[in-house]
Design a protein around this motif. Structure first.
Motif, PDB file in Angstrom:
ATOM      1  N   ARG A   1      59.733  36.654 -42.308  1.00 55.68           N
ATOM      2  CA  ARG A   1      58.623  36.045 -41.752  1.00 55.68           C
ATOM      3  C   ARG A   1      57.790  35.202 -43.111  1.00 55.68           C
ATOM      4  NH1 ARG A   1      54.956  37.959 -36.628  1.00 55.68           N
ATOM      5  NH2 ARG A   1      53.579  36.041 -36.532  1.00 55.68           N
ATOM      6  N   ASN A   2      57.567  36.017 -44.148  1.00 51.96           N
ATOM      7  CA  ASN A   2      56.812  35.501 -45.162  1.00 51.96           C
ATOM      8  C   ASN A   2      57.613  34.385 -46.001  1.00 51.96           C
ATOM      9  OD1 ASN A   2      54.192  36.969 -45.345  1.00 51.96           O
ATOM     10  ND2 ASN A   2      55.661  38.673 -45.113  1.00 51.96           N
ATOM     11  N   ALA A   3      58.779  34.663 -46.005  1.00 52.28           N
ATOM     12  CA  ALA A   3      59.636  33.727 -46.864  1.00 52.28           C
ATOM     13  C   ALA A   3      59.945  32.287 -46.115  1.00 52.28           C
ATOM     14  CB  ALA A   3      61.006  34.301 -47.131  1.00 52.28           C
ATOM     15  N   ILE A   4      59.782  32.319 -44.797  1.00 48.49           N
ATOM     16  CA  ILE A   4      60.269  31.066 -44.461  1.00 48.49           C
ATOM     17  C   ILE A   4      59.231  30.092 -44.380  1.00 48.49           C
ATOM     18  CG2 ILE A   4      58.904  31.334 -41.901  1.00 48.49           C
ATOM     19  CD1 ILE A   4      62.232  30.731 -41.086  1.00 48.49           C
ATOM     20  N   LEU A   5      58.057  30.272 -44.937  1.00 45.89           N
ATOM     21  CA  LEU A   5      56.894  29.392 -44.941  1.00 45.89           C
ATOM     22  C   LEU A   5      57.059  28.015 -45.714  1.00 45.89           C
ATOM     23  CD1 LEU A   5      53.679  31.272 -45.190  1.00 45.89           C
ATOM     24  CD2 LEU A   5      54.425  29.939 -43.271  1.00 45.89           C
ATOM     25  N   PRO A   6      57.980  27.951 -46.900  1.00 41.35           N
ATOM     26  CA  PRO A   6      58.218  26.708 -47.564  1.00 41.35           C
ATOM     27  C   PRO A   6      59.151  25.960 -46.837  1.00 41.35           C
ATOM     28  CG  PRO A   6      58.581  28.641 -48.966  1.00 41.35           C
ATOM     29  CD  PRO A   6      57.892  29.335 -47.661  1.00 41.35           C
ATOM     30  N   VAL A   7      60.081  26.610 -46.015  1.00 43.94           N
ATOM     31  CA  VAL A   7      60.944  25.833 -45.442  1.00 43.94           C
ATOM     32  C   VAL A   7      60.305  24.999 -44.200  1.00 43.94           C
ATOM     33  CG1 VAL A   7      62.974  26.241 -43.644  1.00 43.94           C
ATOM     34  CG2 VAL A   7      62.808  27.489 -45.845  1.00 43.94           C
TER      35      VAL A   7
ATOM     36  N   LEU B   1      50.228  23.276 -37.661  1.00 39.88           N
ATOM     37  CA  LEU B   1      50.353  24.109 -36.348  1.00 39.88           C
ATOM     38  C   LEU B   1      51.082  25.604 -36.764  1.00 39.88           C
ATOM     39  CD1 LEU B   1      49.747  21.939 -33.448  1.00 39.88           C
ATOM     40  CD2 LEU B   1      48.064  23.513 -34.532  1.00 39.88           C
ATOM     41  N   ALA B   2      52.454  24.794 -36.874  1.00 41.90           N
ATOM     42  CA  ALA B   2      53.443  26.146 -36.859  1.00 41.90           C
ATOM     43  C   ALA B   2      53.119  26.852 -37.960  1.00 41.90           C
ATOM     44  CB  ALA B   2      54.798  25.644 -37.173  1.00 41.90           C
ATOM     45  N   TYR B   3      52.332  26.866 -39.088  1.00 40.61           N
ATOM     46  CA  TYR B   3      51.843  27.657 -40.106  1.00 40.61           C
ATOM     47  C   TYR B   3      51.025  28.498 -39.741  1.00 40.61           C
ATOM     48  CZ  TYR B   3      52.858  25.964 -44.768  1.00 40.61           C
ATOM     49  OH  TYR B   3      53.531  25.823 -46.214  1.00 40.61           O
ATOM     50  N   VAL B   4      50.028  28.202 -38.708  1.00 37.47           N
ATOM     51  CA  VAL B   4      49.348  29.322 -38.352  1.00 37.47           C
ATOM     52  C   VAL B   4      49.510  30.253 -37.346  1.00 37.47           C
ATOM     53  CG1 VAL B   4      47.125  29.694 -37.228  1.00 37.47           C
ATOM     54  CG2 VAL B   4      47.399  27.373 -38.271  1.00 37.47           C
ATOM     55  N   ILE B   5      50.785  29.868 -36.602  1.00 38.63           N
ATOM     56  CA  ILE B   5      51.494  30.713 -35.743  1.00 38.63           C
ATOM     57  C   ILE B   5      52.399  31.861 -36.619  1.00 38.63           C
ATOM     58  CG2 ILE B   5      53.330  31.170 -33.926  1.00 38.63           C
ATOM     59  CD1 ILE B   5      52.367  27.912 -33.033  1.00 38.63           C
ATOM     60  N   ILE B   6      52.947  31.268 -37.793  1.00 40.57           N
ATOM     61  CA  ILE B   6      53.803  32.205 -38.374  1.00 40.57           C
ATOM     62  C   ILE B   6      52.844  32.984 -39.194  1.00 40.57           C
ATOM     63  CG2 ILE B   6      55.572  32.183 -40.026  1.00 40.57           C
ATOM     64  CD1 ILE B   6      56.903  29.353 -39.002  1.00 40.57           C
TER      65      ILE B   6
ATOM     66  N   PRO C   1      49.438  34.299 -39.540  1.00 41.07           N
ATOM     67  CA  PRO C   1      47.962  34.421 -39.132  1.00 41.07           C
ATOM     68  C   PRO C   1      47.115  34.276 -40.372  1.00 41.07           C
ATOM     69  CG  PRO C   1      49.152  36.065 -38.319  1.00 41.07           C
ATOM     70  CD  PRO C   1      49.966  35.596 -39.454  1.00 41.07           C
ATOM     71  N   ARG C   2      47.372  34.621 -41.558  1.00 44.97           N
ATOM     72  CA  ARG C   2      46.390  34.770 -42.536  1.00 44.97           C
ATOM     73  C   ARG C   2      45.815  33.399 -42.888  1.00 44.97           C
ATOM     74  NH1 ARG C   2      49.622  37.705 -47.096  1.00 44.97           N
ATOM     75  NH2 ARG C   2      50.985  35.999 -46.076  1.00 44.97           N
ATOM     76  N   ILE C   3      46.833  32.453 -42.700  1.00 44.92           N
ATOM     77  CA  ILE C   3      46.346  31.068 -42.961  1.00 44.92           C
ATOM     78  C   ILE C   3      45.397  30.360 -42.219  1.00 44.92           C
ATOM     79  CG2 ILE C   3      47.145  28.782 -43.337  1.00 44.92           C
ATOM     80  CD1 ILE C   3      49.641  29.596 -44.324  1.00 44.92           C
ATOM     81  N   LYS C   4      43.952  30.179 -42.675  1.00 42.25           N
ATOM     82  CA  LYS C   4      43.028  29.585 -41.742  1.00 42.25           C
ATOM     83  C   LYS C   4      43.051  28.117 -42.143  1.00 42.25           C
ATOM     84  CE  LYS C   4      40.736  33.376 -39.941  1.00 42.25           C
ATOM     85  NZ  LYS C   4      41.180  34.441 -40.885  1.00 42.25           N
ATOM     86  N   LEU C   5      42.998  27.202 -41.094  1.00 36.96           N
ATOM     87  CA  LEU C   5      43.031  25.700 -41.630  1.00 36.96           C
ATOM     88  C   LEU C   5      41.625  25.419 -41.414  1.00 36.96           C
ATOM     89  CD1 LEU C   5      45.838  24.516 -39.020  1.00 36.96           C
ATOM     90  CD2 LEU C   5      45.861  24.814 -41.407  1.00 36.96           C
ATOM     91  N   VAL C   6      41.282  25.085 -42.680  1.00 34.26           N
ATOM     92  CA  VAL C   6      39.598  24.679 -42.593  1.00 34.26           C
ATOM     93  C   VAL C   6      39.784  23.462 -43.466  1.00 34.26           C
ATOM     94  CG1 VAL C   6      38.480  26.979 -42.558  1.00 34.26           C
ATOM     95  CG2 VAL C   6      39.342  26.286 -44.780  1.00 34.26           C
ATOM     96  N   ASP C   7      38.397  22.697 -43.559  1.00 31.88           N
ATOM     97  CA  ASP C   7      38.517  21.403 -44.663  1.00 31.88           C
ATOM     98  C   ASP C   7      38.608  22.115 -45.736  1.00 31.88           C
ATOM     99  OD1 ASP C   7      37.798  19.912 -42.174  1.00 31.88           O
ATOM    100  OD2 ASP C   7      35.810  19.944 -42.759  1.00 31.88           O
TER     101      ASP C   7
END
Lengths: 309, 306
Positions: A224-230, A293-298, A300-306
């Motif tokens: 789950r953590n490693a897949i983010l760059p992909v 969007l997929a980032y946030v789902i995978i 949850p620590r990532i918050k999309l902010v300005d």
């Protein structure tokens, strides 16, 4: 989050506006129009044609008209094939391109992820070296060379697949294989390095210390953590697969959007060139939004902010 | 074993050279080069690149044929590789050995020159944007973001159609479109570096922004920029090949690897060797640049320094 999405959408619209504008003026700057070639038409007929397609209007009026029609998703008729509209061409061509592209991306994801994970778990074993050698090769062989090789071996030598054209599922296989080589290699490499990084993190040590089974550790914590760059790579990948497919579609005579684009450039078919360019840009922008969007789902620590640097 | 005082004796040393640095100091680049030399893959890549470059220079010259001499006889065309034509001949009876190395000249030239163009534009743009910051940066980066939303190759194609076909156009079009990632990279580097004390010191001494950017900030972010530029070379070769496929590459009788591959695929059914040679060398080149670039990345990354 909502603010971020609104901001991104606004940015996307501005980008799109520039794409449309840039394409329009570049097309206008190109000497020689679709009707200027081949046999010369009688001047009165040429005038009538120019009148019909509003080519005699002042430039700004053509531009405003074009903007308005683009906003209404109407790209007008093809200059070269007057009985077809650009919208028809996109409607017919896109599903074909999408089928090839989807299979290529699917293949790349499936094989690439598996190879990368295996490589990382067996670091410095022969599986790792083997995969990475293959990945480096896949990285270096251009897709059209791959296409040529596939065509030669699968279609002419062993005759297991049809060499070209469109119709059955068999026609998808070779173009998709040729397209997927590079992304597969890329995903395998990305996945391997990010897995190795994650495996060294303290929370993996904690998970091991808790006595979790290796399976749970790999599936729930590492992957789950490693897949983010992909995931990040997926946006440009999908766009790349679609732009890369121009040549693949030409080689395999696949009637997708890419082939239309190539044809329209040869024919100076303004409306088709502009329509497909705008469509591709829109597609690329949409894909990048989806990736965010997929980032946030995978994770949850990532918050999309300005972002404010 | 007992250690007593008389086992030791003071080193005769004058006071004056206590501060002297005995060993020669290793600069960043010397250190990087030392680490690069230890990386076998990267060195192999470098050797292949040098060999290919040398062959591109002397290859057409050692061959008794010229790249455009046709031999329109039944036994002259589409010859299989043999002692007289090492890579065979094409459908016009042109010697493929000569054409492959002539194509190497064009392809490598395109690779090196466009990488250089991208480097110059990207470094200048990113450097200025990152150093000035504020609204200038905001606008400059918005421009980059907008251009990013455009599929690169579409714009290369449009530029190609707009300008006269030819080698110069390819160089300009590829360089003009592909500098975006470098600009972003440089800006990021400059943003993080410009808060450092030595920049403050330079500013206090009255250095102009221009001087600070090009004498202080850029040299200090050269590592990643160099890696990126190296990896941009195969990408440009690749893009040129792509253009050849669309019929927008170099025009006949000039050959590039892309146009040779494009011709080769057209006749793959009867004469697969015509595809094999250019395809092999383009793949080898891209492979060499990739492993060399990877090695360079490892060698130049300060975090990996021991």
């Amino acid at each position: 989050m909502v603010r971020f999405m609104v901001r991104r959408l606004a940015m996307a619209l501005v980008s799109l506006f520039f794409v449309v504008t840039l394409t329009f003026f570049i097309m206008k700057a190109i000497p020689g129009g679709p009707f200027a070639s081949e046999k010369s038409l009688p001047p009165n007929i040429l005038a009538a044609i120019n009148e019909k397609y509003h080519l005699n209007d002042p430039l700004w009026k053509q531009y405003v008209d074009y903007l308005g029609r683009t906003a209404r998703w109407d790209f007008g008729p093809s200059f070269k094939y007057p009985n077809r509209t650009v919208n028809d061409i996109i409607r017919d061509g896109f599903p074909v391109s999408a089928a090839v592209g989807a299979m290529a991306v699917g293949l790349a994801l499936g094989v690439g992820l598996l190879a990368g994970v295996m490589s990382a778990l067996k670091q410095n074993h022969f599986q790792d070296y083997g995969t990475m050698v293959l990945a480096t090769l896949g990285f270096s062989v251009p897709s059209f060379v791959m296409a040529g090789l596939l065509q030669y071996f699968l279609a002419y030598r062993w005759q297991v697949l049809p060499p070209a054209l469109w119709g059955s599922w068999k026609n998808i296989v070779m173009p998709a294989l040729a397209l997927s080589a590079l992304p597969t290699a890329m995903i395998a490499r990305l996945m391997r390095s990010s897995m190795l990084e994650v495996l060294q993190q303290d929370y993996i040590k904690t998970a091991r210390a808790k006595g979790l089974s290796e399976r749970v550790i790999i599936y729930r914590h590492v992957l789950r953590n490693a897949i983010l760059p992909v995931v990040t790579y997926l946006g440009p990948l999908i766009a790349g697969v679609f732009t890369g497919s121009f040549i693949i579609e030409s080689i395999f005579a696949v009637p997708g959007l890419g082939r239309w684009f190539v044809l329209s450039i040869a024919n100076r078919d303004y409306t088709v060139i502009m329509g497909t360019t705008v469509f591709y840009s829109l597609f690329l922008i949409a894909m990048n939004l989806l990736v965010d969007l997929a980032y946030v789902i995978i994770d949850p620590r990532i918050k999309l902010v300005d972002r404010k640097e | 074993m007992e250690i007593s005082r008389d086992l030791f004796q003071p080193i005769a040393q004058g006071r004056e050279d206590a501060e002297a640095i005995v060993r020669p100091s290793t600069t960043y680049w010397q250190d990087a080069w030392r680490r690069l030399k230890q990386n076998k893959g990267a060195m192999a890549g470098l050797v292949i690149i040098i060999l290919l470059t040398v062959m591109a220079i002397i290859g057409p010259w050692i061959s008794p044929y010229t790249y455009d001499a046709q031999q329109l006889t039944a036994e002259g065309t589409n010859r299989l590789p043999d002692a007289t034509h090492w890579f065979g001949t094409d459908d016009l009876g042109r010697d493929l050995f000569t054409r492959v190395w002539y194509g190497a000249r064009i392809s490598l030239l395109i690779g090196f020159v466009t990488a250089l163009v991208q480097f110059l534009i990207g470094v200048t743009y990113g450097g200025i944007s990152g150093y000035l910051g504020g609204w200038v940066d905001e606008i400059m980066m918005r421009v980059v973001e907008v251009l990013y939303a455009v599929p690169f190759l579409l714009y290369v194609v449009l530029l190609m159609v707009l300008m006269e076909p030819g080698l110069k156009t390819i160089l300009i079009a590829l360089g003009a479109v592909y500098w975006l990632p470098i600009a972003r990279l440089v800006r990021g580097q400059v943003l993080s570096l410009k808060e450092q004390e030595y920049v403050l010191a330079a500013r206090a001494l009255g250095a102009s922004p221009w001087r600070i950017i090009f004498r202080h900030l850029i040299p200090n972010s050269m590592g990643p920029i160099l890696v990126y530029t190296t990896l941009a070379i195969p990408e440009a070769i690749f893009a040129e090949a792509w253009l050849s496929f669309l019929g927008l590459g170099v025009s006949a009788p000039i050959a590039s690897w892309g146009s040779l591959i494009s011709d080769g695929i057209a006749s793959i059914r009867q004469y697969p060797f015509q595809l094999f040679f250019p395809a092999f060398f383009i793949s080898l080149t891209i492979l060499a640049f990739n492993i060399f670039g990877d090695g360079l990345r490892d060698a130049l990354d300060p975090q990996l320094r021991k």
